[in-house]
Design a protein around this motif. Structure first.
Motif, short mmCIF file in Angstrom:
data_model
loop_
_atom_site.label_atom_id
_atom_site.label_comp_id
_atom_site.label_asym_id
_atom_site.label_seq_id
_atom_site.Cartn_x
_atom_site.Cartn_y
_atom_site.Cartn_z
N ASP A 88 11.45 -9.22 19.31
CA ASP A 88 11.94 -8.70 20.58
C ASP A 88 11.76 -7.18 20.63
O ASP A 88 11.96 -6.49 19.63
CB ASP A 88 13.43 -9.01 20.75
N PRO A 89 11.44 -6.64 21.81
CA PRO A 89 11.37 -5.19 21.96
C PRO A 89 12.70 -4.62 22.44
O PRO A 89 13.61 -5.36 22.81
CB PRO A 89 10.29 -5.02 23.04
N VAL A 90 12.78 -3.30 22.46
CA VAL A 90 13.93 -2.61 23.04
C VAL A 90 13.62 -2.33 24.51
O VAL A 90 12.58 -1.74 24.83
CB VAL A 90 14.20 -1.28 22.30
N ASP A 91 14.49 -2.78 25.38
CA ASP A 91 14.41 -2.42 26.80
C ASP A 91 15.82 -2.51 27.37
O ASP A 91 16.27 -3.56 27.82
CB ASP A 91 13.46 -3.33 27.57
N ILE A 92 16.52 -1.39 27.32
CA ILE A 92 17.87 -1.32 27.88
C ILE A 92 17.77 -0.70 29.27
O ILE A 92 17.20 0.38 29.43
CB ILE A 92 18.80 -0.49 26.99
N SER A 93 18.29 -1.41 30.24
CA SER A 93 18.19 -0.97 31.63
C SER A 93 19.55 -0.47 32.13
O SER A 93 20.58 -1.09 31.87
CB SER A 93 17.72 -2.12 32.52
N LEU A 94 19.54 0.65 32.82
CA LEU A 94 20.71 1.16 33.52
C LEU A 94 20.64 0.62 34.95
O LEU A 94 19.84 1.09 35.77
CB LEU A 94 20.73 2.69 33.52
N ASN A 95 21.47 -0.37 35.26
CA ASN A 95 21.32 -1.10 36.52
C ASN A 95 22.13 -0.51 37.67
O ASN A 95 21.70 -0.59 38.83
CB ASN A 95 21.73 -2.56 36.33
N ASP A 96 23.28 0.08 37.36
CA ASP A 96 24.10 0.60 38.45
C ASP A 96 25.08 1.62 37.90
O ASP A 96 25.50 1.55 36.74
CB ASP A 96 24.85 -0.53 39.15
N VAL A 97 25.42 2.59 38.75
CA VAL A 97 26.42 3.60 38.43
C VAL A 97 27.38 3.68 39.62
O VAL A 97 26.95 3.89 40.77
CB VAL A 97 25.77 4.98 38.18
N ARG A 98 28.66 3.52 39.33
CA ARG A 98 29.69 3.63 40.36
C ARG A 98 30.66 4.74 39.99
O ARG A 98 31.16 4.77 38.85
CB ARG A 98 30.43 2.30 40.52
N ALA A 99 30.92 5.63 40.94
CA ALA A 99 31.80 6.78 40.69
C ALA A 99 33.21 6.51 41.21
O ALA A 99 33.38 5.95 42.31
CB ALA A 99 31.22 8.03 41.35
N TYR A 100 34.19 6.89 40.43
CA TYR A 100 35.60 6.75 40.81
C TYR A 100 36.33 8.07 40.52
O TYR A 100 35.94 8.80 39.60
CB TYR A 100 36.29 5.63 40.01
N ARG A 101 37.39 8.31 41.31
CA ARG A 101 38.29 9.41 40.96
C ARG A 101 39.72 8.93 41.19
O ARG A 101 39.96 7.99 41.93
CB ARG A 101 38.00 10.66 41.78
N MET A 102 40.63 9.60 40.57
CA MET A 102 42.04 9.22 40.68
C MET A 102 42.59 9.62 42.04
O MET A 102 42.28 10.70 42.55
CB MET A 102 42.83 9.92 39.56
N ASN A 103 43.38 8.74 42.66
CA ASN A 103 44.03 9.05 43.93
C ASN A 103 45.01 10.21 43.72
O ASN A 103 45.91 10.14 42.90
CB ASN A 103 44.79 7.82 44.44
N SER A 104 44.79 11.31 44.47
CA SER A 104 45.64 12.49 44.28
C SER A 104 47.05 12.30 44.84
O SER A 104 47.95 13.09 44.51
CB SER A 104 44.99 13.69 44.98
N MET A 105 47.22 11.29 45.67
CA MET A 105 48.51 11.03 46.34
C MET A 105 48.86 12.13 47.32
O MET A 105 49.96 12.14 47.87
CB MET A 105 49.64 10.82 45.32
N LYS A 106 47.95 13.07 47.56
CA LYS A 106 48.16 14.10 48.58
C LYS A 106 47.52 13.59 49.87
O LYS A 106 46.30 13.47 49.94
CB LYS A 106 47.55 15.42 48.15
N GLN A 107 48.37 13.33 50.86
CA GLN A 107 47.91 12.64 52.06
C GLN A 107 46.82 13.41 52.79
O GLN A 107 45.85 12.83 53.27
CB GLN A 107 49.11 12.39 52.98
N GLU A 108 46.95 14.72 52.85
CA GLU A 108 45.96 15.53 53.57
C GLU A 108 44.58 15.38 52.94
O GLU A 108 43.57 15.17 53.63
CB GLU A 108 46.40 16.99 53.58
N LEU A 109 44.54 15.50 51.62
CA LEU A 109 43.26 15.40 50.91
C LEU A 109 42.70 13.98 50.98
O LEU A 109 41.51 13.77 51.27
CB LEU A 109 43.43 15.82 49.45
N GLU A 110 43.56 13.01 50.72
CA GLU A 110 43.09 11.62 50.69
C GLU A 110 42.63 11.15 52.06
O GLU A 110 41.65 10.41 52.19
CB GLU A 110 44.20 10.71 50.16
#
Length: 775
Positions: free
Chosen positions: A569-591
């Motif tokens: 078998d050969p090496v072939d590692i695929s990066l299929n998807d990237v999803r970005a997340y951030r923590m909810n600041s709980m600051k209503q104006e910003l959110e």
């Protein structure tokens, strides 16, 4: 009924054997990370589970006294040898097996019949002569075989092996002495092929003799396979017994002889000038010419009619080879390994002088230094490089290539090719001349390990050295080939199609990846040195290497051996998807601002824009009674109590939770797939919005619960703009197009091609050195 039973038994055996290789067939886990188990030999009292020789380890020994006479006129070598064979095994032996490797050149040899052949538009002499297979007078002619009292011993020759039947059983701890007399016609290795023979120089009517595989040699009898009497087909090299040698070589008086071991009679065979230079070389820091170019040219022109005998002795070696010619310049210098003096030497003809005089002996000394650092201190007193238009190795002496053009210039490719082959062949002193694996069975154990050490030595010679084997990306073209053209590294030498990539490059690459990427240099170097120390002057098997590397490092590598050495078998590692997340600041104006952007993006409809552009009158605009609370409602309006709600939330957090909240981490969830099948570490390079980079290295064990797909979340302080897998090309990934997020185009270039017809047979590649002299 009996036939059905046998069929069922065979089927059961095949199924159980398959199950041993696949612990959990049909599943996405439980296979690649299982221990090797029955795929390697069981430990026993001879070979321990740690990979070290066991308490009952033994090996045979054979001492030789040989007299040889070189008849230059008739191209005939005649010899007589006395062998003292030591049976250190626990087994009684009723016969001994001896190798007659020179028989590979006989027209009746099996290797002439078992190689396929094809017709092409251009057929050279060597190819056609192999097809015609005309009868020849090559091969060993045994004159007599006797015991120490001169009594004839019965023997049977089977192709390249000879069985000598003993009159009485040779018991354990016993010794047996016998004598063999023989001769053979020396072959033209430039047309017949093979490792030894002669090269003829028509311009001066002289010969260069490289005398190798030249005497009947004892086969190995070992604890793991008994007699190694597999026939020599020309590729799988030599499994041999350690012992002591004393060899007398009678040659034309103007010949220079270089050989395994140390010369015992320089005072008798050298001129006073050469002897004086030899003595000066003992303390020289740069090569001194013992025989210089003018003296070699003089000998070429005169040709002596008399003979001299050179005597060499060597201790604890597995073979003996020599070179003899009047066409040789000989230089030498002293080099030191752990305070011990070793004579580094080179022998070469006038055509190799511009390259060999400058580089060869210094490359020999460099090789000894580099390999000794990575394995064990070089134990022998001499190391020799001979220019012979080929590449082959023996204890303390090796044959290499590297000739200049007639005007003394040379290409960069020839320069680095020559230095590389000198390092490689001198390096073979360590593998397999000292760490003495069975080359007939496992070519990779000497060629692959040696190529790996060659790569390290090349990189220590010059930081910009253009190494062709060792870097991971150099093996990609081989590993992406169709499976029907591949075989595992753990394949017998004679059954390999692409021998160079399989036996040299792939194992060297695997070891380099182990050192640089999987284990790290500190752990790898300690374990590799331990293997060399344990098995110096012994006969290791692959299992001994595998076990020692794990035993000395505490790194479980069964998954690595299984994938790289037992699979295709050969090496072939695929990066299929990237999803970005951030923590909810709980600051209503910003959110709310962020939520509004997301809402508008997700609810965008092209029809709305075009309806407005067309000036459509909407029902709710023409009839105001249709409007209600929700038509005026702003879901993203900040409430009057927003700050109070946030403060209440923040006060409820613990100190650790507050610290995590204040860190303002960015979270990225990455999906990977193992498209190639060979599990490997995942190396992730992050590029941040501010232009800086960061590297994460995830061990291969991340694949243990799902060998096909994994998902992993990473927390970063900064915003990421791109992700790249294996940025330094460490893992031999065969498909780099799926290694990046966002996806990158693969740039290539083309040029407008002016069609032209090159003369047939011309070689490509410039010679800048030659061109500079023509300006």
């Amino acid at each position: 009924m009996k036939r059905n039973f046998l069929l069922l038994a065979a089927l059961f055996f095949s199924i159980t054997t398959y199950a041993q290789h696949l612990n959990n067939p049909g599943s996405n886990h439980g296979n690649k990370f299982e221990q090797l188990g029955t795929m390697i030999s069981d430990p026993n009292s001879y070979r321990s589970a740690s990979g070290a020789p066991g308490p009952a380890y033994w090996q045979q020994r054979a001492d030789y006294e040989i007299n040889a006479d070189l008849d230059e006129k008739n191209l005939l070598l005649t010899g007589s040898e006395s062998i003292t064979y030591y049976n250190n095994s626990p087994d009684p032996l009723s016969y001994l097996w001896v190798q007659l490797d020179e028989n590979e050149h006989k027209s009746s040899s099996d290797n002439k019949l078992t190689e396929g052949s094809k017709m092409t538009e251009q057929m050279d002499y060597r190819t056609l002569s192999g097809i015609i297979n005309a009868k020849n007078d090559l091969g060993v002619k045994i004159l007599k075989v006797t015991d120490e009292n001169g009594t004839a011993l019965p023997y049977t020759i089977n192709n390249t092996m000879m069985r000598i039947d003993l009159p009485t059983v040779l018991k354990p701890s016993g010794t047996y002495k016998l004598t063999i007399s023989w001769n053979y016609k020396i072959s033209n290795r430039m047309t017949t092929g093979g490792r030894g023979g002669y090269e003829y120089f028509p311009e001066d009517d002289n010969y260069l003799f490289t005398i190798t595989q030249w005497f009947p040699r004892m086969a190995v009898y070992s604890d793991f396979q008994g007699w190694q009497n597999k026939q020599f087909e020309g590729r799988g090299e030599f499994a041999l017994v350690f012992g002591n040698y004393k060899v007398n070589m009678t040659v034309p008086a103007d010949h220079v002889v270089g050989a395994t071991g140390e010369c015992q009679n320089y005072q008798q065979v050298l001129s006073s000038n050469s002897l004086s230079r030899w003595n000066a070389a003992q303390t020289a820091k740069a090569p001194i010419e013992i025989v210089n170019l003018d003296e070699a040219k003089s000998a070429i022109a005169k040709k002596s009619a008399t003979k001299k005998t050179w005597t060499y002795a060597a201790e604890n070696v597995r073979d003996f080879a020599w070179v003899s010619s009047r066409r040789l310049v000989w230089d030498a210098m002293a080099t030191y390994i752990d305070g011990k003096k070793i004579m580094a030497m080179s022998y070469y003809g006038p055509e190799a002088y511009p390259l060999y005089n400058k580089y060869s002996t210094k490359a020999v000394a460099h090789t000894l230094t580099s390999y000794s650092k990575h394995t064990i201190p070089y134990p022998y007193p001499v190391a020799i490089s001979v220019e012979a238009a080929n590449g082959m190795e023996y204890p303390m002496i090796c044959f290499n290539y590297g000739r200049a053009e007639k005007d003394g210039t040379y290409t960069e490719a020839v320069k680095y090719g020559m230095i590389g082959v000198i390092i490689h062949e001198v390096g073979h002193n360590f593998f397999p001349m000292i760490v003495n694996s069975d080359e007939r069975q496992w070519s990779w154990m000497d060629e692959g390990l040696n190529t790996f050490c060659q790569y390290m030595a090349e990189q220590e010679w010059d930081n910009n050295y253009p190494s062709q084997r060792g870097p991971a990306h150099k093996i990609v073209d081989y590993m992406k080939m169709p499976k029907d053209q591949l075989e595992p590294i753990m394949t017998n030498s004679e059954n390999i199609i692409n021998f160079g990539p399989n036996a040299y490059a792939k194992p060297a690459t695997a070891l380099n990846i182990l050192r640089e990427t999987v284990m790290g240099r500190e752990l790898f170097d300690y374990a590799f040195k331990e293997y060399a120390k344990r098995w110096a002057f012994k006969h290791p098997t692959p299992a001994d290497l595998f076990r020692t590397m794990e035993d000395a490092s505490a790194v479980d590598l069964d998954w690595f051996w299984r994938g790289w050495f037992f699979g295709t078998d050969p090496v072939d590692i695929s990066l299929n998807d990237v999803r970005a997340y951030r923590m909810n600041s709980m600051k209503q104006e910003l959110e709310n601002k962020e939520n509004q952007k997301a809402f508008e993006k997700n609810n965008y409809i092209i029809s709305r824009e075009r309806n407005r552009a067309e000036g459509i009158k909407f029902a709710v605009e023409e009839d105001k009674s249709l409007l209600d609370f929700y038509n005026k409602f702003n879901r993203f309006e900040v409430s009057k109590t927003a700050d109070e709600q946030f403060q209440k939330y923040y006060r409820s957090l613990s100190a650790d939770e507050k610290a995590l909240y204040e860190s303002k981490k960015n979270f990225y969830e990455l999906d990977f797939s193992n498209d190639g099948g060979l599990v490997m570490p995942i190396i992730v390079e992050w590029t941040f919005k501010d232009g800086t980079k960061e590297l994460d290295r995830i061990p291969a064990y991340i694949w243990r619960k799902d060998e096909n797909k994994v998902t992993k979340v990473f927390a970063k302080d900064k915003e990421v703009v791109s992700v790249q897998l294996d940025p330094y090309r460490e893992t031999a990934d065969i498909n780099e197009s799926n290694n990046a997020w966002p996806r990158k185009t693969q740039p290539t270039r083309f040029e407008l091609f002016k069609q032209q017809q090159a003369p047939r047979g011309t070689s490509a590649g410039p010679n800048p050195m030659q061109q500079s002299r023509q300006r």
